[in-house]
Motif scaffolding. Structure first.
Motif, PDB file in Angstrom:
ATOM      1  N   CYS A  11      99.214 -28.070   2.864  1.00  9.17           N
ATOM      2  CA  CYS A  11      97.879 -27.478   2.956  1.00  9.17           C
ATOM      3  C   CYS A  11      96.812 -28.566   2.895  1.00  9.17           C
ATOM      4  N   PHE A  14      96.330 -30.407   6.215  1.00  9.94           N
ATOM      5  CA  PHE A  14      95.568 -29.715   7.256  1.00  9.94           C
ATOM      6  C   PHE A  14      94.154 -29.343   6.805  1.00  9.94           C
ATOM      7  N   HIS A  15      93.982 -29.123   5.503  1.00 13.60           N
ATOM      8  CA  HIS A  15      92.685 -28.699   4.975  1.00 13.60           C
ATOM      9  C   HIS A  15      92.300 -29.594   3.796  1.00 13.60           C
ATOM     10  N   GLU A  45      87.993 -26.959   7.044  1.00 17.18           N
ATOM     11  CA  GLU A  45      88.746 -26.995   8.305  1.00 17.18           C
ATOM     12  C   GLU A  45      89.791 -25.894   8.394  1.00 17.18           C
ATOM     13  N   GLY A  46      89.539 -24.783   7.707  1.00 16.40           N
ATOM     14  CA  GLY A  46      90.515 -23.701   7.716  1.00 16.40           C
ATOM     15  C   GLY A  46      90.682 -23.035   9.061  1.00 16.40           C
ATOM     16  N   LEU A  49      93.574 -24.327  11.982  1.00 12.86           N
ATOM     17  CA  LEU A  49      94.993 -24.568  11.719  1.00 12.86           C
ATOM     18  C   LEU A  49      95.860 -24.301  12.946  1.00 12.86           C
ATOM     19  N   ALA A  58      94.040 -28.198  14.760  1.00 12.70           N
ATOM     20  CA  ALA A  58      95.114 -28.997  14.179  1.00 12.70           C
ATOM     21  C   ALA A  58      96.427 -28.820  14.919  1.00 12.70           C
ATOM     22  N   ALA A  60      98.916 -26.751  14.350  1.00 12.92           N
ATOM     23  CA  ALA A  60     100.071 -26.598  13.460  1.00 12.92           C
ATOM     24  C   ALA A  60     101.128 -25.708  14.097  1.00 12.92           C
ATOM     25  N   GLN A  64     104.848 -25.074   9.700  1.00 15.50           N
ATOM     26  CA  GLN A  64     103.735 -25.647   8.941  1.00 15.50           C
ATOM     27  C   GLN A  64     102.746 -24.565   8.506  1.00 15.50           C
ATOM     28  N   ALA A  65     102.482 -23.614   9.391  1.00 18.59           N
ATOM     29  CA  ALA A  65     101.549 -22.534   9.049  1.00 18.59           C
ATOM     30  C   ALA A  65     102.083 -21.681   7.914  1.00 18.59           C
ATOM     31  N   VAL A  68     101.494 -23.586   4.728  1.00 18.37           N
ATOM     32  CA  VAL A  68     100.092 -23.520   4.317  1.00 18.37           C
ATOM     33  C   VAL A  68      99.771 -22.166   3.702  1.00 18.37           C
ATOM     34  N   HIS A  87      94.176 -16.360  11.569  1.00 16.33           N
ATOM     35  CA  HIS A  87      95.199 -17.206  12.175  1.00 16.33           C
ATOM     36  C   HIS A  87      96.009 -16.471  13.236  1.00 16.33           C
TER      37      HIS A  87
END
Length: 379
Positions: A11, A14-15, A45-46, A49, A58, A60, A64-65, A68, A87
């Motif tokens: 997390c 990415f954020h 930066e949410g 993703l 990003a 992802a 990965q998601a 997170v 998302h």
């Protein structure tokens, strides 16, 4: 707990700064109505993703998601639930972008603006249902000069107070005169969009899950994305993005919440080693189910196999975390329950997974038939 810390590290990758910003708030502050968690998500930066790199995000992957979302669920189940709606909307919409000529200039402009302008997208779809049902028209559309007039409502609609864009499935008239599925990109400040109280529970109260009504909302033609054509692979991509991603992401958030409660048991050394390891095994198994289904998608599994995998992982995780949170509360003891509401909030925050469609009972016969060799048919 080692695996939760690993998820939080992903997390952070990415954020940057989001985990720390959430930890600065008390649990009550994170989960109350009007909580700042969604704005923290926006600021760190949410929104990007699952936005592809070519659109500034990003990029992802699904594994990965899921990691997170596990991390976010361990820190704020409300934020995990709300972020899932953004998302899976992003995953669905950006699945359309690679198709040459599929999106108009205005639609591409909207997608390209999400990351630099930190725009949050709410979902007005019937999320959590497969095939035509996940994108089943939730809003009525009437054709007028230059576009469409929309009427309808979504309740609950997470992110109702923070959304910049409301996406909704609509039915439009196709070339043959028959109804055709389409998706509308609706600016949240459009005249005729109103928000009304709906969520009456303290659990997940910070997810902003109120009712959003559309009353004679006009949108231009170029903000309507057609989704039905001769390309069957495109609809399959939408199904994967909209259903499989939704099920795995929403489940991962709840598994994260259960993991946070188990983490407290381990940190405080409550119960014996046997009690602790059984708790850890349950919550780790729940996450392993979700990660396994996500990795299968990355390896190329798609269609009804991916849907079945996602459902089995979700229902397996659902049962495991229900058991683990009940035991964790018992081991933490009455004094913990009496002196702080945090553990009770965590345990309660896990239960809504059972209420996300489709319910386990509603798909039981279909899953049994699929496991017996029949096609997976969910209605």
């Amino acid at each position: 707990m080692r695996t939760l810390e690993a998820a939080r590290a992903v997390c952070e990758q990415f954020h940057p700064g989001l985990v720390g910003a959430l930890k600065e708030l008390t649990w009550a502050e994170r989960e109350k109505p009007g909580s700042p968690v969604i704005e923290l998500f926006r600021a760190h930066e949410g929104v990007g993703l699952l936005v592809p790199r070519e659109h500034g995000g990003a990029g992802a992957d699904l594994v990965q998601a899921v990691q997170v979302m596990r991390a976010l669920g361990s820190l704020s189940p409300s934020l995990a639930a709300a972020a899932t709606m953004h998302h899976f909307t992003a995953a669905t919409l950006y699945a359309l972008a690679p198709t040459e000529g599929r999106l108009t200039g205005a639609q591409i402009d909207v997608l390209k603006s999400v990351v630099p302008d930190r725009r949050i997208m709410a979902s007005g779809w019937a999320e959590g249902r497969t095939e035509q049902n996940i994108l089943a028209p939730a809003v009525k559309a009437e054709r007028v000069d230059g576009g469409y007039v929309l009427n309808g409502s979504k309740k609950p609609c997470s992110l109702s107070g923070s959304m910049d864009i409301l996406t909704a499935s609509i039915a439009v008239t196709g070339p043959t005169g028959e109804p055709e599925l389409a998706m509308a990109l609706i600016p949240a400040d459009s005249p005729g969009i109103t928000t009304h109280p709906f969520w009456g529970n303290d659990v997940l109260a910070a997810a902003e899950s109120e009712e959003v009504r559309l009353t004679d909302v006009f949108i231009t033609e170029d903000l309507v994305i057609r989704t039905t054509d001769e390309d069957p692979e495109r609809m399959q991509a939408l199904q994967l993005a909209g259903f499989v991603w939704f099920e795995l992401l929403i489940s991962a958030g709840y598994v994260g919440a259960a993991g946070a409660l188990v983490e407290k048991v381990l940190e405080r050394k409550r119960g014996g080693a046997q009690d602790q390891v059984q708790l850890a095994i349950r919550v780790e198994s729940a996450y392993a189910l979700l990660e396994g289904a996500a990795r299968a998608v990355l390896d190329g599994v798609d269609g009804e196999e991916a849907v079945a995998n996602a459902l089995i992982a979700r229902y397996g995780a659902q049962q495991l975390i229900a058991e683990s949170t009940a035991t964790a509360l018992e081991l933490l003891g009455g004094l913990d329950f009496i002196t702080s509401a945090d553990s009770a909030r965590l345990a309660s925050g896990v239960r809504p997974l059972a209420f996300h469609p489709p319910s386990r009972a509603s798909v039981a016969e279909s899953l049994i038939a699929y496991l017996g060799g029949e096609p997976l048919v969910l209605g």
